[in-house]
Design a protein around this motif. Sequence first.
Motif, mmCIF file in Angstrom:
data_model
loop_
_atom_site.group_PDB
_atom_site.id
_atom_site.type_symbol
_atom_site.label_atom_id
_atom_site.label_comp_id
_atom_site.label_asym_id
_atom_site.label_seq_id
_atom_site.Cartn_x
_atom_site.Cartn_y
_atom_site.Cartn_z
ATOM 1 N N PRO A 13 -0.411 5.764 3.417
ATOM 2 C CA PRO A 13 -0.759 4.332 3.852
ATOM 3 C C PRO A 13 -1.939 4.345 4.862
ATOM 4 O O PRO A 13 -3.030 3.842 4.821
ATOM 5 C CB PRO A 13 0.580 3.783 4.256
ATOM 6 N N GLN A 15 0.858 -1.310 -0.226
ATOM 7 C CA GLN A 15 0.119 -0.178 0.043
ATOM 8 C C GLN A 15 0.715 1.295 -0.059
ATOM 9 O O GLN A 15 0.492 2.089 -0.688
ATOM 10 C CB GLN A 15 -0.784 -0.056 1.255
ATOM 11 N N ALA A 16 2.016 1.157 0.823
ATOM 12 C CA ALA A 16 2.752 2.405 0.759
ATOM 13 C C ALA A 16 3.263 2.467 -0.563
ATOM 14 O O ALA A 16 3.727 3.780 -0.919
ATOM 15 C CB ALA A 16 3.773 2.175 2.108
#
Length: 453
Positions: A326, A83-84
């Motif tokens: 995130p 996600q990051a």
Amino acid sequence: MYEDSNQILSLDNPRELVKPRIQVYSRTTCRREIKMRVRILPLSCLIFLATTVHAALPTCLTENDSAQFPSKTDHLNLYSSEQAFTVSLLDAINKATPSENIFFSPYSTFHALLLAYFGSSQETEASLKNALRINWAQNKMQVMHAYRHEKQLRARAAKNSSIEFNSADKIYVSKETELRDCMKNVFNEELETKDFLQAPEESRNDINKWVEGVTRGHIKDILVPGTITQLTKLVLANAAYFKGSWSNKFNPDNTRKDVFYSSPDKQTFVDMMYKKGTFNHGLNERLGAHVLELPYEGEDPRMSMIIFLPPFDVNGVENVLSKLTPESLEQALNEGMPREIEIKLPKFSFEKSVEFRPVLERIGVGNIFEPSANFSGFSEKQNLNLDDAIHKAKIEVDEEGSTAAAATVLFSFRSSRPLEPAQFFCDHPFLFLIYDVQSRAILFAGIYRGPEK
């Protein structure tokens, strides 16, 4: 259903090495085609080309691979890393191609770079570890366990899913490249030897056929003539394919011509789809956007299109991206509540190619494209570095398939909720994700700014 051509590590034997996914590395171009129509058909391929400058072992990935045991939480850390990475990559692509439509697969890109990470050492390894946001891992074997666990979970889900997601990896190696024996075993299914020296064009055609097969014929001729040469030593390739239908389809009889506002001074007529129903919706004040979830069909939908709709503003999408982290992404994905919504979404299709080398360098992959790159994890006798990476994607959306959404001009940002039914009219630029709700993996991401000529 979900398909995965890679072998998966058995949880009963955590020491058994298995095969991960790969993407092409060399002087190749990388193309992703993604199709969404009555069904969403996202296809993706990332190819890296590399040239040379020059029985599984217990020390393949670490000093003692057999002493490394999987953790129950490592795969969750891997999802958070992905996600990051997605947030960082989306911002970098947007800056590289401002004012354009965007569509790409952070999932396949992340997994391709993971394969590069497994074969890297020293400074190159450190840079990739930072770029992939996997600093939580003590060593490569911990990441490998998490990677395999994620694949095992996805394979289990495939058995009962009406949605099809297929992602496959290949490592093409020249006959002259001397790979470490342990890597041959770890990536035994993905590895394939090619005679790049004597038959570069034949090798290029073979790789293109493999990609075309994985993507059900939607991505053809990924590598153009000249991308594979006699100097090519290593190609890491990943191709991904997704197909899903809306759980609540749009009625074609309700589709009408309507105005899409690409900017305050640019408007275009589009085929605008319409439906009314109950969907998860939230107003995220942290991002400054309304968030809508459109699930794909199935008894227990695991995949959804997530649409981020900012207010109509010249920098609406950019403002959302500047606040996207995130943490804010996770909050936005979790805070939606079921409510009755009137939805307008444009039918659209577009194809995008992105030169990934400058994009990846922007997010800090380090020296992987330089002669100083260290991929001695693959070969200790030859110096390998990557030359290029190009990404291509295509998406088509209509009443029955996955849809990319836009935002409405009339939204105001206050905590109070509007009267039912809410209106979610996508008539200006918006951001969208194809999201695996169960695993929290972002398979595809994009920005729609209007029809292209």
